[in-house]
Design a protein around this motif. Structure first.
Motif, PDB file in Angstrom:
ATOM      1  N   UNK A  25       0.820  -1.215   0.000  1.00 24.44           N
ATOM      2  CA  UNK A  25       0.000   0.000   0.000  1.00 24.44           C
ATOM      3  C   UNK A  25       0.850   1.259   0.000  1.00 24.44           C
ATOM      4  N   UNK A  26       1.905   1.272   0.804  1.00 30.64           N
ATOM      5  CA  UNK A  26       2.800   2.428   0.844  1.00 30.64           C
ATOM      6  C   UNK A  26       3.486   2.615  -0.507  1.00 30.64           C
ATOM      7  N   UNK A  27       3.958   1.523  -1.101  1.00 23.39           N
ATOM      8  CA  UNK A  27       4.604   1.595  -2.416  1.00 23.39           C
ATOM      9  C   UNK A  27       3.624   2.100  -3.474  1.00 23.39           C
ATOM     10  N   UNK A  28       2.405   1.607  -3.455  1.00 25.29           N
ATOM     11  CA  UNK A  28       1.404   2.036  -4.431  1.00 25.29           C
ATOM     12  C   UNK A  28       1.056   3.511  -4.270  1.00 25.29           C
ATOM     13  N   UNK A  29       1.009   3.972  -3.033  1.00 26.49           N
ATOM     14  CA  UNK A  29       0.689   5.376  -2.778  1.00 26.49           C
ATOM     15  C   UNK A  29       1.790   6.292  -3.308  1.00 26.49           C
ATOM     16  N   UNK A  34      -0.836  12.080 -10.169  1.00 24.83           N
ATOM     17  CA  UNK A  34      -1.739  13.168  -9.814  1.00 24.83           C
ATOM     18  C   UNK A  34      -2.338  13.821 -11.053  1.00 24.83           C
ATOM     19  N   UNK A  35      -2.495  13.099 -12.144  1.00 25.49           N
ATOM     20  CA  UNK A  35      -3.042  13.680 -13.362  1.00 25.49           C
ATOM     21  C   UNK A  35      -4.518  14.037 -13.222  1.00 25.49           C
ATOM     22  N   UNK A  36      -5.215  13.421 -12.308  1.00 27.77           N
ATOM     23  CA  UNK A  36      -6.647  13.675 -12.166  1.00 27.77           C
ATOM     24  C   UNK A  36      -6.938  14.985 -11.452  1.00 27.77           C
ATOM     25  N   UNK A  37      -5.958  15.543 -10.764  1.00 34.38           N
ATOM     26  CA  UNK A  37      -6.144  16.799 -10.060  1.00 34.38           C
ATOM     27  C   UNK A  37      -5.783  17.936 -11.012  1.00 34.38           C
TER      28      UNK A  37
END
Length: 101
Positions: A25-29, A34-37
């Motif tokens: 989970x940490x690696x995925x985060x 951030x293209x959606x922002x």
């Protein structure tokens, strides 16, 4: 075998499983994009002037009006608001979209 029996008989398997899930989970985060922002800029300038010991009418006459006259000559101004309070003059300038700050 149920998960409760595995948890009781072999608690190390559950601990290792949770550590793997947490690290995943940490690696995925960290790899999350951030293209959606959307990127946006607020085109508002604020000029705040402090005039200690002055009344609102004195601040308006000696500070706010002079600053408004100086700033109003700028191009790409959409809206200009001013407030004269005791000891403080506040001018908010909204620029047109795409105007350079």
């Amino acid at each position: 075998m149920k998960i409760t029996e595995i948890s009781i008989k072999r608690p190390s398997i559950i601990i290792v499983l949770f550590i793997i899930l947490t690290l995943g989970g940490i690696f995925s985060y960290t790899r999350l994009g951030y293209e959606l922002v959307p990127r946006f800029e607020v085109n508002v300038l604020t000029i705040q002037t402090i005039y200690p010991g002055a009344s609102p009418s004195e601040v308006e006459n000696s500070v706010t009006k002079k600053l408004e006259d100086a700033v109003s000559s700028l191009e790409s101004i959409k809206k200009m608001e001013s407030k004269s309070m005791e000891n403080v003059s506040l001018i908010m300038i909204t620029l047109n979209t795409g105007a350079p700050m």
